[in-house]
Design a protein around this motif. Structure first.
Motif, PDB file in Angstrom:
ATOM      1  N   LEU A   1      30.268   8.048 -20.903  1.00  0.00           N
ATOM      2  CA  LEU A   1      29.097   7.404 -21.482  1.00  0.00           C
ATOM      3  C   LEU A   1      29.496   5.978 -21.844  1.00  0.00           C
ATOM      4  CD1 LEU A   1      27.677  10.185 -23.849  1.00  0.00           C
ATOM      5  CD2 LEU A   1      26.801   9.478 -21.625  1.00  0.00           C
ATOM      6  N   GLU A   2      28.803   5.005 -21.304  1.00  0.00           N
ATOM      7  CA  GLU A   2      29.192   3.620 -21.526  1.00  0.00           C
ATOM      8  C   GLU A   2      28.354   3.027 -22.646  1.00  0.00           C
ATOM      9  OE1 GLU A   2      31.706   1.418 -21.686  1.00  0.00           O
ATOM     10  OE2 GLU A   2      32.045   2.358 -19.729  1.00  0.00           O
ATOM     11  N   PHE A   3      28.947   2.980 -23.846  1.00  0.00           N
ATOM     12  CA  PHE A   3      28.213   2.504 -25.009  1.00  0.00           C
ATOM     13  C   PHE A   3      28.113   0.979 -25.047  1.00  0.00           C
ATOM     14  CE2 PHE A   3      29.976   6.615 -26.652  1.00  0.00           C
ATOM     15  CZ  PHE A   3      28.756   7.268 -26.702  1.00  0.00           C
ATOM     16  N   PHE A   4      29.081   0.298 -24.470  1.00  0.00           N
ATOM     17  CA  PHE A   4      29.092  -1.170 -24.473  1.00  0.00           C
ATOM     18  C   PHE A   4      29.234  -1.648 -23.020  1.00  0.00           C
ATOM     19  CE2 PHE A   4      31.030   0.454 -28.380  1.00  0.00           C
ATOM     20  CZ  PHE A   4      30.075   0.013 -29.299  1.00  0.00           C
ATOM     21  N   PRO A   5      28.142  -1.581 -22.247  1.00  0.00           N
ATOM     22  CA  PRO A   5      28.222  -1.770 -20.800  1.00  0.00           C
ATOM     23  C   PRO A   5      28.687  -3.155 -20.370  1.00  0.00           C
ATOM     24  CG  PRO A   5      25.937  -1.612 -21.540  1.00  0.00           C
ATOM     25  CD  PRO A   5      26.785  -1.215 -22.689  1.00  0.00           C
ATOM     26  N   LYS A   6      28.321  -4.203 -21.083  1.00  0.00           N
ATOM     27  CA  LYS A   6      28.725  -5.544 -20.643  1.00  0.00           C
ATOM     28  C   LYS A   6      30.238  -5.633 -20.554  1.00  0.00           C
ATOM     29  CE  LYS A   6      28.417 -10.478 -21.630  1.00  0.00           C
ATOM     30  NZ  LYS A   6      27.835 -11.546 -22.502  1.00  0.00           N
ATOM     31  N   ARG A   7      30.917  -5.134 -21.565  1.00  0.00           N
ATOM     32  CA  ARG A   7      32.379  -5.165 -21.572  1.00  0.00           C
ATOM     33  C   ARG A   7      32.942  -4.362 -20.397  1.00  0.00           C
ATOM     34  NH1 ARG A   7      34.643  -3.384 -27.158  1.00  0.00           N
ATOM     35  NH2 ARG A   7      34.003  -1.320 -26.430  1.00  0.00           N
ATOM     36  N   ALA A   8      32.333  -3.207 -20.135  1.00  0.00           N
ATOM     37  CA  ALA A   8      32.790  -2.361 -19.022  1.00  0.00           C
ATOM     38  C   ALA A   8      32.548  -3.035 -17.680  1.00  0.00           C
ATOM     39  CB  ALA A   8      32.084  -1.010 -19.067  1.00  0.00           C
ATOM     40  N   TYR A   9      31.399  -3.692 -17.533  1.00  0.00           N
ATOM     41  CA  TYR A   9      31.091  -4.364 -16.279  1.00  0.00           C
ATOM     42  C   TYR A   9      32.098  -5.481 -15.993  1.00  0.00           C
ATOM     43  CZ  TYR A   9      26.483  -2.138 -16.818  1.00  0.00           C
ATOM     44  OH  TYR A   9      25.457  -1.249 -16.980  1.00  0.00           O
ATOM     45  N   LEU A  10      32.410  -6.271 -17.003  1.00  0.00           N
ATOM     46  CA  LEU A  10      33.330  -7.386 -16.812  1.00  0.00           C
ATOM     47  C   LEU A  10      34.724  -6.897 -16.426  1.00  0.00           C
ATOM     48  CD1 LEU A  10      32.231  -9.685 -19.782  1.00  0.00           C
ATOM     49  CD2 LEU A  10      31.788 -10.033 -17.346  1.00  0.00           C
ATOM     50  N   ARG A  11      35.134  -5.776 -16.987  1.00  0.00           N
ATOM     51  CA  ARG A  11      36.458  -5.247 -16.668  1.00  0.00           C
ATOM     52  C   ARG A  11      36.538  -4.730 -15.235  1.00  0.00           C
ATOM     53  NH1 ARG A  11      37.557  -1.740 -22.195  1.00  0.00           N
ATOM     54  NH2 ARG A  11      38.260  -3.480 -23.525  1.00  0.00           N
ATOM     55  N   ARG A  12      35.411  -4.301 -14.683  1.00  0.00           N
ATOM     56  CA  ARG A  12      35.412  -3.685 -13.352  1.00  0.00           C
ATOM     57  C   ARG A  12      34.932  -4.615 -12.247  1.00  0.00           C
ATOM     58  NH1 ARG A  12      35.029  -0.221 -17.315  1.00  0.00           N
ATOM     59  NH2 ARG A  12      35.868   1.900 -17.117  1.00  0.00           N
ATOM     60  N   ARG A  13      34.708  -5.868 -12.562  1.00  0.00           N
ATOM     61  CA  ARG A  13      34.082  -6.764 -11.589  1.00  0.00           C
ATOM     62  C   ARG A  13      34.973  -7.055 -10.395  1.00  0.00           C
ATOM     63  NH1 ARG A  13      35.994 -10.073 -15.705  1.00  0.00           N
ATOM     64  NH2 ARG A  13      37.005 -12.036 -15.095  1.00  0.00           N
ATOM     65  N   PHE A  14      36.267  -6.823 -10.499  1.00  0.00           N
ATOM     66  CA  PHE A  14      37.159  -7.118  -9.373  1.00  0.00           C
ATOM     67  C   PHE A  14      37.298  -5.945  -8.410  1.00  0.00           C
ATOM     68  CE2 PHE A  14      38.668  -9.935 -12.803  1.00  0.00           C
ATOM     69  CZ  PHE A  14      38.487 -11.152 -12.179  1.00  0.00           C
ATOM     70  N   ALA A  15      36.769  -4.785  -8.753  1.00  0.00           N
ATOM     71  CA  ALA A  15      36.839  -3.639  -7.842  1.00  0.00           C
ATOM     72  C   ALA A  15      35.988  -3.905  -6.600  1.00  0.00           C
ATOM     73  CB  ALA A  15      36.366  -2.372  -8.552  1.00  0.00           C
ATOM     74  N   ASP A  16      36.309  -3.197  -5.523  1.00  0.00           N
ATOM     75  CA  ASP A  16      35.532  -3.357  -4.289  1.00  0.00           C
ATOM     76  C   ASP A  16      34.156  -2.714  -4.407  1.00  0.00           C
ATOM     77  OD1 ASP A  16      37.577  -4.634  -2.491  1.00  0.00           O
ATOM     78  OD2 ASP A  16      38.656  -2.821  -3.052  1.00  0.00           O
ATOM     79  N   SER A  17      34.090  -1.569  -5.096  1.00  0.00           N
ATOM     80  CA  SER A  17      32.827  -0.876  -5.338  1.00  0.00           C
ATOM     81  C   SER A  17      32.852  -0.349  -6.760  1.00  0.00           C
ATOM     82  CB  SER A  17      32.631   0.293  -4.365  1.00  0.00           C
ATOM     83  OG  SER A  17      32.679  -0.139  -3.021  1.00  0.00           O
ATOM     84  N   VAL A  18      31.694  -0.341  -7.392  1.00  0.00           N
ATOM     85  CA  VAL A  18      31.575   0.190  -8.744  1.00  0.00           C
ATOM     86  C   VAL A  18      30.397   1.150  -8.779  1.00  0.00           C
ATOM     87  CG1 VAL A  18      31.165  -0.331 -11.179  1.00  0.00           C
ATOM     88  CG2 VAL A  18      32.578  -1.872  -9.808  1.00  0.00           C
ATOM     89  N   PHE A  19      30.631   2.340  -9.329  1.00  0.00           N
ATOM     90  CA  PHE A  19      29.572   3.326  -9.493  1.00  0.00           C
ATOM     91  C   PHE A  19      29.160   3.354 -10.964  1.00  0.00           C
ATOM     92  CE2 PHE A  19      31.003   4.459  -5.382  1.00  0.00           C
ATOM     93  CZ  PHE A  19      29.995   5.199  -4.770  1.00  0.00           C
ATOM     94  N   LEU A  20      27.846   3.321 -11.191  1.00  0.00           N
ATOM     95  CA  LEU A  20      27.299   3.165 -12.530  1.00  0.00           C
ATOM     96  C   LEU A  20      26.315   4.280 -12.861  1.00  0.00           C
ATOM     97  CD1 LEU A  20      26.488  -0.643 -12.200  1.00  0.00           C
ATOM     98  CD2 LEU A  20      28.478   0.332 -13.353  1.00  0.00           C
ATOM     99  N   VAL A  21      26.096   4.477 -14.156  1.00  0.00           N
ATOM    100  CA  VAL A  21      25.092   5.389 -14.694  1.00  0.00           C
ATOM    101  C   VAL A  21      24.442   4.684 -15.876  1.00  0.00           C
ATOM    102  CG1 VAL A  21      24.744   7.584 -15.891  1.00  0.00           C
ATOM    103  CG2 VAL A  21      26.351   7.469 -13.972  1.00  0.00           C
ATOM    104  N   PRO A  22      23.097   4.782 -16.006  1.00  0.00           N
ATOM    105  CA  PRO A  22      22.118   5.500 -15.196  1.00  0.00           C
ATOM    106  C   PRO A  22      21.734   4.717 -13.943  1.00  0.00           C
ATOM    107  CG  PRO A  22      21.032   4.493 -17.052  1.00  0.00           C
ATOM    108  CD  PRO A  22      22.495   4.236 -17.230  1.00  0.00           C
ATOM    109  N   ARG A  23      20.694   5.198 -13.283  1.00  0.00           N
ATOM    110  CA  ARG A  23      20.325   4.657 -11.969  1.00  0.00           C
ATOM    111  C   ARG A  23      20.027   3.159 -12.027  1.00  0.00           C
ATOM    112  NH1 ARG A  23      18.765   7.534  -7.531  1.00  0.00           N
ATOM    113  NH2 ARG A  23      18.501   9.408  -8.814  1.00  0.00           N
ATOM    114  N   GLY A  24      19.376   2.695 -13.065  1.00  0.00           N
ATOM    115  CA  GLY A  24      18.998   1.287 -13.147  1.00  0.00           C
ATOM    116  C   GLY A  24      20.092   0.357 -13.634  1.00  0.00           C
ATOM    117  N   ALA A  25      21.302   0.862 -13.843  1.00  0.00           N
ATOM    118  CA  ALA A  25      22.363   0.032 -14.395  1.00  0.00           C
ATOM    119  C   ALA A  25      22.820  -1.061 -13.438  1.00  0.00           C
ATOM    120  CB  ALA A  25      23.560   0.904 -14.787  1.00  0.00           C
ATOM    121  N   ALA A  26      22.589  -0.892 -12.145  1.00  0.00           N
ATOM    122  CA  ALA A  26      22.997  -1.916 -11.182  1.00  0.00           C
ATOM    123  C   ALA A  26      22.328  -3.252 -11.479  1.00  0.00           C
ATOM    124  CB  ALA A  26      22.673  -1.461  -9.758  1.00  0.00           C
ATOM    125  N   GLU A  27      21.048  -3.214 -11.861  1.00  0.00           N
ATOM    126  CA  GLU A  27      20.360  -4.458 -12.204  1.00  0.00           C
ATOM    127  C   GLU A  27      20.992  -5.108 -13.423  1.00  0.00           C
ATOM    128  OE1 GLU A  27      16.205  -3.847 -12.621  1.00  0.00           O
ATOM    129  OE2 GLU A  27      15.952  -2.915 -10.641  1.00  0.00           O
TER     130      GLU A  27
END
Length: 355
Positions: free
Chosen positions: A113-139
């Motif tokens: 469960l990602e309580f602080f998504p911005k921080r999580a997104y920034l940490r994973r931005r260098f990966a080739d692919s990132v899988f997210l939850v929920p469905r609209g998190a890509a936006e």
């Protein structure tokens, strides 16, 4: 692909992910072998946890050089991880390594469960692919990248997590008390105060007294002397708080066991901010999320939990918890929060698209 997929782990959270991801990958026809690598520099597992969760041991014990060296190897199909360890992140930020032909691709997932998504997104931005939850998190992810003016970002944003698989027809439709044992699934950081945790213990004690024919279990995240090096260290452990009760009911007990065993024995599952809420729904078990604890306004995880589960229909006030007034999860919310069972196939497709 005959080269192995590497899944690193270092604590109970990353090991749970590794086991579930391995099972999903193995279910795919003609899947490559999967190797679980125990990353020693961040090890936070006790011997008891190791024996209980992974009795056969890891496929390899790895150090920093092993993770960094993955990008110089041609015999690795890819890396799948829910924590982008520093050697992996540093290597992905090296232009020469990132552009190297034939290097393994890195597929990153959220921790849970990602309580602080911005921080999580920034940490994973260098990966080739990132899988997210929920469905609209890509936006939301793309918005964070744009507002942060970051050009390096994953080529593919997928939907899903091995802990968040849609149960299909098994999605619970239970209304009211279904009977069976009552399980409370503890979380390391929440409730965040002693008074908040004592509130939980007293609520569970009240349920145990009201239902003496049923067992009420507190599933501990770990024993009080474990996880001293874990990112999320627990304060105010439940065994100590139970000892403060003047007359604890005999059917209120603590237990340390595998999640699969707990789910199989659960009549009703109660939690506050634990990923166990998703586990319960994904396994078709009745679930109640109780956030109105004493001192809840001091708990930084309560508001994010309300955001994630606000439309689920599972957040229960104290009166509903005490009366075990279970409600089923909202089907539309569940479709947006839980992914289809083809997650393993989609991950392998990303790994096959080597640079």
């Amino acid at each position: 692909m005959s080269a192995p997929v590497v899944i690193p782990f270092s604590d109970d959270s990353t090991l749970f992910f590794a086991q579930r991801m391995r099972a999903l990958l193995r279910d795919v026809p003609n899947a490559p072998p999967v190797a679980l690598w125990h990353y020693l520099p961040e090890d936070a597992l006790s011997m008891r946890q190791f024996k209980a969760i992974l009795p056969q041991g890891p496929d390899r014990r790895a150090v920093e050089e092993d993770l960094a060296g993955l990008f110089l190897r041609d015999d690795i199909a890819g890396v799948v991880t829910n924590r982008l360890y520093r050697p992996l992140s540093d290597a992905l930020q090296d232009p020469s390594l990132r552009a190297r032909a034939g290097r393994p691709r890195v597929v990153a997932f959220e921790g849970g469960l990602e309580f602080f998504p911005k921080r999580a997104y920034l940490r994973r931005r260098f990966a080739d692919s990132v899988f997210l939850v929920p469905r609209g998190a890509a936006e939301d992810f793309e918005t964070v990248m744009e507002t942060s003016n970051l050009k390096t970002r994953p080529g593919v944003l997928g939907f899903g997590h091995p802990a968040f698989l849609h149960p299909g027809a098994a999605l619970s439709t239970q209304r009211g008390d279904p009977g069976g044992d009552i399980w409370f699934f503890a979380q390391a950081l929440s409730p965040s105060t002693r008074r908040g945790r004592l509130h939980i213990v007293k609520v569970l004690a009240a349920l145990a007294r009201r239902h003496p024919e049923r067992s009420v279990w507190i599933k501990l995240r770990h024993l009080p002397d474990e996880n001293q090096r874990h990112l999320h260290r627990e304060r105010y452990d439940y065994p100590s708080l139970m000892a403060r009760l003047p007359d604890p009911p005999p059917n209120l007990r603590t237990i340390v066991c595998a999640m699969d065993e707990a789910l199989a024995r659960t009549g009703i599952g109660i939690t506050c901010t634990s990923t166990a809420a998703a586990d319960l729904v994904s396994n078709g078990r009745p679930c109640m999320i109780h956030l109105d604890t004493v001192d809840c306004y001091r708990d930084p995880l309560v508001a994010p939990m309300r955001r994630l589960f606000g439309a689920s229909g599972l957040i229960a006030p104290l009166a509903d918890v005490l009366s075990l007034s279970v409600q089923p999860p909202d089907p539309d919310w569940a479709r947006d929060f839980f992914c289809p069972p083809d997650l393993g196939e989609r991950v392998l497709a990303q790994l096959a698209a080597r640079p």
